[in-house]
Enzyme design. Structure first.
Site, mmCIF file in Angstrom:
data_model
loop_
_atom_site.group_PDB
_atom_site.id
_atom_site.type_symbol
_atom_site.label_atom_id
_atom_site.label_comp_id
_atom_site.label_asym_id
_atom_site.label_seq_id
_atom_site.Cartn_x
_atom_site.Cartn_y
_atom_site.Cartn_z
ATOM 1 N N HIS A 85 0.955 -1.216 0.017
ATOM 2 C CA HIS A 85 0.117 0.157 -0.199
ATOM 3 C C HIS A 85 0.919 1.270 -0.026
ATOM 4 O O HIS A 85 0.159 2.469 -0.131
ATOM 5 C CB HIS A 85 -0.853 0.048 1.074
ATOM 6 C CG HIS A 85 -0.131 0.107 2.414
ATOM 7 N ND1 HIS A 85 0.076 -1.109 3.083
ATOM 8 C CD2 HIS A 85 0.155 1.292 3.387
ATOM 9 C CE1 HIS A 85 0.737 -0.582 4.433
ATOM 10 N NE2 HIS A 85 0.728 0.595 4.596
HETATM 11 C C1 UD1 Z 1 -1.820 5.269 6.117
HETATM 12 C C2 UD1 Z 1 -0.337 5.612 6.721
HETATM 13 C C3 UD1 Z 1 0.704 4.606 6.406
HETATM 14 C C4 UD1 Z 1 0.083 3.333 7.040
HETATM 15 C C5 UD1 Z 1 -1.186 2.923 6.483
HETATM 16 C C6 UD1 Z 1 -1.846 1.705 6.972
HETATM 17 C C7 UD1 Z 1 0.033 8.100 6.770
HETATM 18 C C8 UD1 Z 1 0.912 8.970 6.138
HETATM 19 N N1 UD1 Z 1 -0.202 7.016 5.928
HETATM 20 O O1 UD1 Z 1 -1.501 5.186 4.790
HETATM 21 O O2 UD1 Z 1 1.771 5.027 7.141
HETATM 22 O O3 UD1 Z 1 1.031 2.407 6.492
HETATM 23 O O4 UD1 Z 1 -2.366 4.087 6.722
HETATM 24 O O5 UD1 Z 1 -2.765 0.831 6.388
HETATM 25 O O6 UD1 Z 1 -0.679 8.465 7.670
HETATM 26 N N2 UD1 Z 1 -9.028 4.823 1.973
HETATM 27 C C9 UD1 Z 1 -10.284 4.281 1.945
HETATM 28 N N3 UD1 Z 1 -10.835 3.887 3.099
HETATM 29 C C10 UD1 Z 1 -10.210 3.860 4.402
HETATM 30 C C11 UD1 Z 1 -8.988 4.561 4.366
HETATM 31 C C12 UD1 Z 1 -8.450 4.749 3.407
HETATM 32 O O7 UD1 Z 1 -10.992 4.146 0.808
HETATM 33 O O8 UD1 Z 1 -10.874 3.704 5.225
HETATM 34 C C13 UD1 Z 1 -8.375 5.243 0.739
HETATM 35 C C14 UD1 Z 1 -8.670 6.551 0.359
HETATM 36 O O9 UD1 Z 1 -8.756 6.577 -1.041
HETATM 37 C C15 UD1 Z 1 -7.469 7.280 0.694
HETATM 38 C C16 UD1 Z 1 -6.293 6.150 0.550
HETATM 39 O O10 UD1 Z 1 -6.874 5.210 1.053
HETATM 40 O O11 UD1 Z 1 -7.187 8.525 -0.025
HETATM 41 C C17 UD1 Z 1 -5.202 6.453 1.547
HETATM 42 O O12 UD1 Z 1 -5.434 6.368 2.882
HETATM 43 P P1 UD1 Z 1 -4.574 7.331 3.869
HETATM 44 O O13 UD1 Z 1 -5.078 7.059 5.302
HETATM 45 O O14 UD1 Z 1 -4.436 8.806 3.542
HETATM 46 O O15 UD1 Z 1 -3.252 6.804 3.718
HETATM 47 P P2 UD1 Z 1 -3.027 5.100 3.780
HETATM 48 O O16 UD1 Z 1 -2.044 4.821 2.344
HETATM 49 O O17 UD1 Z 1 -3.989 4.234 4.318
HETATM 50 N N1 UDP Z 2 -3.849 -6.268 8.643
HETATM 51 C C1 UDP Z 2 -5.157 -6.624 8.912
HETATM 52 N N2 UDP Z 2 -5.739 -7.248 7.609
HETATM 53 C C2 UDP Z 2 -5.024 -6.841 6.353
HETATM 54 C C3 UDP Z 2 -3.794 -6.514 6.475
HETATM 55 C C4 UDP Z 2 -3.140 -6.195 7.687
HETATM 56 O O1 UDP Z 2 -5.527 -7.012 9.874
HETATM 57 O O2 UDP Z 2 -5.938 -7.313 5.345
HETATM 58 C C5 UDP Z 2 -3.030 -6.084 10.069
HETATM 59 C C6 UDP Z 2 -1.654 -6.739 10.121
HETATM 60 O O3 UDP Z 2 -1.868 -7.939 10.775
HETATM 61 C C7 UDP Z 2 -0.935 -5.703 11.060
HETATM 62 C C8 UDP Z 2 -1.461 -4.511 10.832
HETATM 63 O O4 UDP Z 2 -2.742 -4.461 10.001
HETATM 64 O O5 UDP Z 2 -1.315 -6.182 12.581
HETATM 65 C C9 UDP Z 2 -0.737 -3.575 9.630
HETATM 66 O O6 UDP Z 2 -1.143 -2.549 9.230
HETATM 67 P P1 UDP Z 2 -0.868 -1.818 7.811
HETATM 68 O O7 UDP Z 2 0.153 -2.811 6.887
HETATM 69 O O8 UDP Z 2 -1.903 -1.274 7.216
HETATM 70 O O9 UDP Z 2 0.052 -0.558 8.506
HETATM 71 P P2 UDP Z 2 1.755 -0.436 8.329
HETATM 72 O O10 UDP Z 2 2.189 -1.573 9.527
HETATM 73 O O11 UDP Z 2 2.331 -0.417 7.141
HETATM 74 O O12 UDP Z 2 1.785 0.825 8.950
#
Ligand code: UD1
Ligand code: UDP
Length: 397
Positions: free
Chosen positions: A226
């Site tokens: 992601h």
């Molecule tokens: C965020 C964090 C990242 C983390 C990740 C975990 C920041 C800068 N990034 O990235 O460090 O690893 O979360 O998953 O804070 N969206 C949805 N539904 C949701 C959430 C997001 O559709 O419930 C989509 C939207 O299009 C949004 C995009 O995902 O624009 C990105 O979401 P955002 O929270 O901005 O960043 P992540 O890529 O999720």
């Molecule tokens: N995770 C989950 N379902 C998924 C993918 C990840 O429950 O489909 C859990 C995973 O086990 C871990 C956490 O989400 O505990 C990691 O989150 P993510 O990869 O979104 O963020 P990051 O660790 O990169 O910040």
């Protein structure tokens, strides 16, 4: 430093019935829930005299990215839901900052606990610091040394603002020391994300995910990707091509983050040959991790969990802020090289199994967090509140 904390906390603990006994925990995104749940649970059990307030910024909001974790991880229903949602970094962080400032001003807590490195974490730390509220940072000190990653900026800034930098790897202490953070602010507690894993592992028998997805245990590659640098540009197409190649010999299951799904929506053919599903809940994901032949990821948390589970992990990034998962664990950096993915089946056939679990990744990190936090907060509360005091923003945390 201790004196300053005593002044701030002492004032808060002594300044009135509504303001003196509150501690705030801020979460916003999927990994936050996993890191924070055991801390909230431990603190609630150990400090019934405090009011424990959970604030969810709403950075993640889909049921499968948020709500499902509250039930599974036993997190209480948030006391405040701030509805921040998606946006550019500036918009998302600013919205969270503004709304958190309102909540913290109202509650005047004695401390704010923030996990990890997402935008909600930075917003919470900034809001608290400007109000003179001591901050506890879970998972402090991790560094990728790559400032093009938004998370790296968040980590650097949050650690500077935090009174308690709770770390889970020895190199974090060195990183913080280099940045001028005094030793007394750094506490090695271990890994609270692993606490959750240890706690919930006995429940994965309840998961039907292998049956539902028709997967044979130890015969599939689990994929999570992601990061913007990977999925927001042309590399994604190459990744999907390489995964399709792997899928000819090993089933590939890809619970897809909404960011990645949005990018691929324009090209449905790209997922052909792969089992692409919506993000799954924690218990299903843990079950998928535990019984995978290997995992391909760019997730921080997944690098840690696979190390603990001793499942081979391939990280599609140039760097990692979690080098201990390479030196001690099962992690291998592939670089930002989609073509390297096709080598995974070969590596899996020959992967070494002599791995160790890092020190402090033992299911007891949250207890150590509570030991430190409660000792400091109670000691500060026992000291007499100073007669006069200004909220000096230029003072050290
Ligand atoms: C965020 C964090 C990242 C983390 C990740 C975990 C920041 C800068 N990034 O990235 O460090 O690893 O979360 O998953 O804070 N969206 C949805 N539904 C949701 C959430 C997001 O559709 O419930 C989509 C939207 O299009 C949004 C995009 O995902 O624009 C990105 O979401 P955002 O929270 O901005 O960043 P992540 O890529 O999720
Ligand atoms: N995770 C989950 N379902 C998924 C993918 C990840 O429950 O489909 C859990 C995973 O086990 C871990 C956490 O989400 O505990 C990691 O989150 P993510 O990869 O979104 O963020 P990051 O660790 O990169 O910040």
């Amino acid at each position: 430093m201790r004196e300053l904390l005593a002044k701030r906390v002492g004032r808060r603990l002594a300044s009135g019935p509504s303001s003196n006994t509150t501690i705030v925990y801020v979460v916003g995104a999927r990994p936050n829930f996993v890191k924070m749940a055991p801390v909230v649970s431990e603190m609630r059990a150990r400090a019934p005299e405090l009011r424990h307030v959970l604030v969810h910024t709403g950075q993640h909001y889909d049921a499968e990215m948020s709500e499902i974790f509250f039930g599974e991880l036993g997190l209480p229903k948030p006391d405040y839901l701030l509805g921040v949602g998606s946006g550019t970094h500036g918009v998302q962080t600013a919205r969270a900052l503004e709304r958190l400032e309102g909540v913290l001003s109202e509650l005047q807590p004695c401390a704010v606990v923030v996990p990890g490195d997402v935008n909600s974490t930075l917003a919470a730390a900034l809001a608290a610091a400007k109000l003179g509220i001591p901050i506890a940072h879970l998972e402090a000190g991790l560094r990728s040394f790559d400032r093009s990653m938004p998370e790296e900026l968040n980590r650097l800034l949050v650690d500077q603002l935090s009174r308690w930098c709770f770390i889970h790897s020895p190199e974090a202490a060195a990183n913080l020391g280099r940045e001028g953070i005094a030793d007394e602010r750094v506490q090695f507690v271990g890994n609270t994300m692993i606490d959750t894993l240890v706690r919930l592992r006995p429940r994965i028998g309840a998961s039907s995910v292998h049956r539902d997805l028709a997967l044979e245990r130890r015969r599939y590659l689990l994929v999570t990707l992601h990061r913007p640098m990977l999925v927001d540009g042309p590399l994604l197409e190459q990744v999907m091509g390489a995964l399709a190649e792997v899928a000819r010999e090993l089933p590939v299951v890809f619970p897809m983050h909404p960011r990645t799904r949005t990018r691929l929506a324009r090209d449905p053919a790209a997922v052909r040959g792969l089992q692409v599903v919506h993000p799954v809940g924690y218990l299903d994901f843990l079950a998928l991790e535990m019984f995978a032949s290997g995992v391909l990821t760019d997730s921080g948390g997944v690098q840690e969990e696979t190390t603990f589970l001793r499942v081979p992990c391939f990280t599609l990034r140039e760097n990692t802020e979690r080098p201990i998962t390479i030196t001690h664990g099962s992690n291998r950096l592939l670089g930002l090289q989609p073509q390297a993915i096709t080598g995974i089946p070969g590596w899996l056939a020959s992967s070494p199994t002599t791995l160790s679990v890092p020190h402090g990744w033992d299911g007891k990190a949250s207890a150590r967090v509570a030991d430190v936090l409660l000792a400091d907060l109670r000691a500060a509360a026992d000291r007499p509140a100073p007669a006069t005091e200004s909220l000096a923003l230029d003072a050290a945390p």
